[in-house]
Design a protein around this motif. Structure first.
Motif, short mmCIF file in Angstrom:
data_model
loop_
_atom_site.label_atom_id
_atom_site.label_comp_id
_atom_site.label_asym_id
_atom_site.label_seq_id
_atom_site.Cartn_x
_atom_site.Cartn_y
_atom_site.Cartn_z
N LEU A 2 24.77 25.76 21.67
CA LEU A 2 23.74 26.72 21.31
C LEU A 2 24.36 27.97 20.70
CD1 LEU A 2 20.80 27.60 21.32
CD2 LEU A 2 21.12 28.44 23.66
N LEU A 3 25.48 28.44 21.29
CA LEU A 3 26.17 29.62 20.76
C LEU A 3 26.68 29.37 19.35
CD1 LEU A 3 27.23 32.47 21.24
CD2 LEU A 3 29.28 31.46 22.26
N GLY A 5 25.40 27.28 17.16
CA GLY A 5 24.26 27.26 16.26
C GLY A 5 23.76 28.65 15.94
N LEU A 6 23.77 29.55 16.93
CA LEU A 6 23.34 30.93 16.70
C LEU A 6 24.30 31.66 15.77
CD1 LEU A 6 22.16 31.96 20.29
CD2 LEU A 6 20.73 31.45 18.29
N LYS A 7 25.58 31.41 15.91
CA LYS A 7 26.56 32.02 15.02
C LYS A 7 26.34 31.58 13.58
CE LYS A 7 30.35 32.72 18.33
NZ LYS A 7 31.75 32.33 18.69
N ARG A 8 26.11 30.28 13.38
CA ARG A 8 25.86 29.77 12.04
C ARG A 8 24.57 30.37 11.48
NH1 ARG A 8 30.15 28.99 10.08
NH2 ARG A 8 29.00 28.12 8.31
N LEU A 9 23.57 30.55 12.33
CA LEU A 9 22.31 31.15 11.87
C LEU A 9 22.51 32.59 11.43
CD1 LEU A 9 19.26 30.83 11.50
CD2 LEU A 9 18.97 31.52 13.89
N LEU A 10 23.33 33.34 12.16
CA LEU A 10 23.62 34.72 11.78
C LEU A 10 24.35 34.80 10.44
CD1 LEU A 10 24.66 36.31 15.21
CD2 LEU A 10 22.52 36.65 13.94
#
Length: 317
Positions: A2-3, A5-10
């Motif tokens: 999840l972390l 995926g959030l980094k890639r989204l940012l």
């Protein structure tokens, strides 16, 4: 996971912002007056001023961009200068057809390309390798718009098996998906799949050949593993790169299908974009390019996340 995926989204947010600026500026630095398509040549200065005010073309570029991106975030991409219809509605209907076409072409290209590349990598240096490599090279080299016209001549004109152009009985709304719709989809999907097929085949051929020459595969063979078990390890090691290439090709097909859609009159975003270019329809041009660019960014995000799921080493890096 999840972390990661959030980094890639940012990372995607500034990329999307930069893409929106480029999309907006490229349209405005192009020569020509967008109102020339709807105004008569003898239009009065007062009428021209009214039309420019209506479409917001009389405001500074920074103000135009701010209003455009704010409305775009709320799903409003403006009104078409040429047709007077909602740009969002036209793009939504065309996007369905383009997504279906791109996915079909990617699946065909990935399936055939993986099969040819895997055979060429396993039997490298032999007749199968040369034959598969030759087919993949031909796929990369042949102009796809020329191939599309050849397929139309053969399968539509001479044999009469498939329709030459159009989007099926559902027209441009893409809702009547059935056998009649698929018949219209076959030729453009095959035409678009040729280049991805060649690229994927060459990529997988290199991957498989390189993996089979590494020490761990030789150690697996020395331990007595069967060939199919060794090949299973080869596939797992080649999968992340293969998926990355497939994702890039899907993004390219979503954004670069204008020639194929024009040849087959397929009612997708490429066909819509082609018409907007000739009519100098700025709202449609801006909205279509923005949507296609966001599709490409989204596909790359999904590919990054899928890669990280398959290969945990990517997350750690």
């Amino acid at each position: 996971m999840l972390l990661y995926g959030l980094k890639r989204l940012l990372h995607v947010i500034p990329v999307a912002f930069g893409v929106s600026i480029v999309c907006f500026m490229l349209i405005h630095i192009a020569p020509g007056d967008p109102l020339a398509a709807i105004l008569p040549s003898d239009a009065s200065a007062e009428l021209q001023a009214q039309m420019r005010s209506f479409y917001g073309l009389d405001r500074p570029l920074i103000v135009q961009y701010g209003l455009w991106i704010w409305r775009a975030l709320h799903g409003d991409l403006g009104v078409s200068i040429a047709t007077g219809r909602s740009v969002s509605g036209e793009i939504a209907a065309a996007s369905v057809n383009s997504i279906i076409l791109a996915i079909a072409a990617t699946l065909i290209g990935f399936t055939l390309g993986s099969f040819l590349g895997f055979l060429a990598g396993v039997f490298r240096g032999g007749l199968v390798d040369r034959l598969a490599s030759g087919i993949s090279m031909l796929g990369v080299s042949v102009p796809h718009y020329w191939l599309g016209m050849v397929l139309v001549i053969v399968f539509s004109v001479h044999l009469g098996w498939l329709p030459a152009m159009g989007g099926g009985p559902g027209g441009s709304d893409g809702r009547a998906v059935g056998w009649d719709y698929i018949r219209y989809l076959v030729l453009p999907a095959i035409t678009m799949s040729v280049i991805p097929m060649g690229i994927i085949a060459r990529t997988i051929r290199s991957l498989v050949a390189d993996i089979l020459s590494q020490d761990f595969t030789q150690a697996l063979a020395a331990k007595g593993l069967m060939t199919r078990q060794i090949l299973r390890h080869v596939i797992r090691n080649a999968a992340p790169t293969a998926i990355s290439v497939m994702g890039l090709q899907l993004g390219y097909l979503l954004g670069g299908s204008i020639l194929i859609e024009t040849v087959f009159s397929w009612p997708g975003t490429g066909f819509l974009l082609n018409g907007a270019i000739f009519t100098r329809d700025l709202p449609v041009l801006q909205g279509t390019i923005l949507v296609l660019a966001m599709f490409f960014v989204l596909v790359n995000l999904i590919v990054d996340v899928v890669q990280g799921t398959i290969d945990p080493r990517i997350q750690r890096s």
